[in-house]
Design a protein around this motif. Structure first.
Motif, mmCIF file in Angstrom:
data_model
loop_
_atom_site.group_PDB
_atom_site.id
_atom_site.type_symbol
_atom_site.label_atom_id
_atom_site.label_comp_id
_atom_site.label_asym_id
_atom_site.label_seq_id
_atom_site.Cartn_x
_atom_site.Cartn_y
_atom_site.Cartn_z
ATOM 1 N N SER A 214 7.190 12.343 6.417
ATOM 2 C CA SER A 214 6.210 11.302 6.091
ATOM 3 C C SER A 214 6.814 9.946 5.757
ATOM 4 O O SER A 214 6.134 8.918 5.859
ATOM 5 C CB SER A 214 5.353 11.757 4.907
ATOM 6 N N GLY A 215 8.080 9.932 5.322
ATOM 7 C CA GLY A 215 8.674 8.693 4.852
ATOM 8 C C GLY A 215 8.141 8.283 3.493
ATOM 9 O O GLY A 215 8.373 7.162 3.024
ATOM 10 N N ARG A 216 7.451 9.202 2.832
ATOM 11 C CA ARG A 216 6.880 8.936 1.506
ATOM 12 C C ARG A 216 7.769 9.563 0.445
ATOM 13 O O ARG A 216 8.357 10.620 0.653
ATOM 14 C CB ARG A 216 5.472 9.526 1.448
ATOM 15 N N LYS A 217 7.872 8.912 -0.723
ATOM 16 C CA LYS A 217 8.701 9.424 -1.809
ATOM 17 C C LYS A 217 8.079 10.675 -2.422
ATOM 18 O O LYS A 217 6.853 10.859 -2.362
ATOM 19 C CB LYS A 217 8.887 8.360 -2.895
ATOM 20 N N VAL A 221 4.217 6.502 -7.932
ATOM 21 C CA VAL A 221 3.112 6.197 -8.851
ATOM 22 C C VAL A 221 2.198 5.099 -8.318
ATOM 23 O O VAL A 221 1.103 4.890 -8.848
ATOM 24 C CB VAL A 221 3.660 5.791 -10.239
ATOM 25 N N SER A 222 2.622 4.411 -7.260
ATOM 26 C CA SER A 222 1.770 3.366 -6.684
ATOM 27 C C SER A 222 0.735 3.943 -5.730
ATOM 28 O O SER A 222 -0.120 3.224 -5.229
ATOM 29 C CB SER A 222 2.634 2.336 -5.944
ATOM 30 N N LYS A 223 0.827 5.251 -5.477
ATOM 31 C CA LYS A 223 -0.100 5.895 -4.549
ATOM 32 C C LYS A 223 -0.941 6.944 -5.277
ATOM 33 O O LYS A 223 -0.589 7.398 -6.365
ATOM 34 C CB LYS A 223 0.667 6.536 -3.391
ATOM 35 N N GLU A 224 -2.030 7.316 -4.652
ATOM 36 C CA GLU A 224 -2.923 8.331 -5.215
ATOM 37 C C GLU A 224 -3.239 9.366 -4.135
ATOM 38 O O GLU A 224 -3.807 9.025 -3.090
ATOM 39 C CB GLU A 224 -4.211 7.668 -5.709
ATOM 40 N N PRO A 225 -2.888 10.629 -4.361
ATOM 41 C CA PRO A 225 -2.148 11.133 -5.521
ATOM 42 C C PRO A 225 -0.666 10.718 -5.464
ATOM 43 O O PRO A 225 -0.146 10.439 -4.388
ATOM 44 C CB PRO A 225 -2.304 12.641 -5.404
ATOM 45 N N SER A 226 -0.034 10.707 -6.614
ATOM 46 C CA SER A 226 1.356 10.259 -6.677
ATOM 47 C C SER A 226 2.327 11.305 -6.142
ATOM 48 O O SER A 226 3.415 10.972 -5.683
ATOM 49 C CB SER A 226 1.737 9.900 -8.117
ATOM 50 N N SER A 227 1.945 12.572 -6.199
ATOM 51 C CA SER A 227 2.800 13.664 -5.741
ATOM 52 C C SER A 227 2.669 13.857 -4.239
ATOM 53 O O SER A 227 1.561 13.983 -3.707
ATOM 54 C CB SER A 227 2.425 14.963 -6.459
#
Length: 360
Positions: A214-217, A221-227
């Motif tokens: 995904s290239g997502r961390k 915390v800037s996204k919802e959901p953060s996990s």
């Protein structure tokens, strides 16, 4: 394992100058150093020094030296070259000397170069190489459990092969330490010492795989959901798996099957039921079954164009264009179409101020 002279290490790091600081581990700082090898040549190495000089961190670094020295050499586990020690009061604090990894971490590649994300063949290859590293650790007697598998602990060597580093939290399978790890990658089932198992690393590998896809961390915390787990699980339940794909780089039609298979592997690794998670050997077998794609090299005659055209370009990752075709490495398939000069040049860059040529 070689015993290095402490004064030579100090000299090689320019007295542990901040300019030579290349990273921080779970209990130490890592510095680049130039040391003379047995044949008299100056060699770049990485030196891990305790961040805080006290007994607990000293034990961790000694444990890391012990575990790494007990392992058979593996192409995807960082190589321990030797150690030395620093006198501190009435005791000696260990320092670890490892091979130097010049091309940064997987975390940097995925998250700090937003305009030059890694290609899909590269992502599949990295996942396979990390799985092979875990297979090596877990097949030891007793098994070695890393306990901190994450993108910042995956570094790239001079050939852009990935290697697992930082064994500060690693333990042998016969140990029973308190749970430890990194939030976002830590197995929620690992709640007490008795829950320690190789499946804890498998869970972390699942998180890492989602990050690769995904290239997502792991936690943002800037996204919802953060996990990333909650985010991906929700999309899988909605049958919107294509939305998990990193949108910064297009996914070739012939690799969509690889993407779906790797996502399926990731979700199995994240199963709340530990017995349902695959072992490292299963991961390797399944990843080796992914559709193979050939790799090629950039012609040598293009070298002059690199510095002329791309001296101002950003850092790029480029194993596929440098590595010759092998049977077990995922690469790029150029067999079905021609590659124009413009397309080849678009994948070449020269890192500013360092004169290091890298490829996408």
């Amino acid at each position: 394992m070689e015993e290095f002279d402490y004064e030579e290490v100090v000299k090689g790091t320019d007295s542990f100058s901040p300019s030579n600081l290349i990273g921080r581990g779970s209990h130490g700082s890592v510095y680049k150093a130039s040391l003379r090898s047995n044949n008299g040549r100056l060699t770049s190495v990485a030196v891990k020094k305790l961040s805080h000089a006290h007994e607990e961190t000293s034990k961790k670094l000694s444990n890391e030296i012990s575990l790494l020295s007990s392992l058979s050499p593996h192409p995807h586990v960082v190589k321990l070259l030797g150690s030395t020690s620093q006198r501190h009061g009435h005791c000696h604090l260990p320092l670890l000397v490892m091979e130097f990894m010049p091309n940064g971490s997987l975390h940097e590649l995925l998250h700090k170069s937003p305009d030059s994300p890694p290609s899909w063949p590269t992502r599949f290859r990295v996942a396979l190489q990390v799985a092979r590293a875990l297979e090596s650790l877990h097949s030891s007697e007793p098994p070695i459990i890393h306990r901190d598998v994450k993108s910042t602990n995956i570094l790239f060597d001079s050939e852009w092969d990935s290697k697992l580093i930082d064994f500060g939290l690693a333990v042998s399978g016969d140990g029973s330490p308190s749970p430890a790890g990194t939030i976002g990658y830590l197995d929620p089932a690992y709640t007490c010492p008795s829950k320690l198992s190789t499946k804890n690393d498998i869970f972390s590998f699942g998180v890492l795989t989602l990050e690769i896809l995904s290239g997502r961390k792991a936690i943002d915390v800037s996204k919802e959901p953060s996990s990333i787990i909650d985010w991906a699980t929700s999309l899988v339940k909605k049958q919107q798996t294509r939305s998990i794909c990193d949108s910064r780089v297009s996914l070739p039609v012939n690799l969509e099957g690889n993407f779906r298979q790797l996502l399926h592997i990731a979700m199995r690794c994240l199963s709340p039921n530990e017995s349902s998670r695959p072992c490292a050997r299963e991961l390797v077998v399944e990843l080796e079954r992914l559709r193979p794609v050939k790799e090629t090299r950039i012609p040598s005659w293009m070298s002059p164009l690199r510095s002329i055209i791309f001296s101002r370009q950003r850092r790029k990752f480029a194993e596929e264009c440098r590595r010759p075709c092998t049977t077990d490495v995922v690469g790029v398939d150029f067999a079905r179409g021609k590659l124009s000069l413009r397309e080849v040049l678009a994948d070449i860059t020269l890192e500013e101020n360092k004169g290091i040529t890298r490829f996408k």
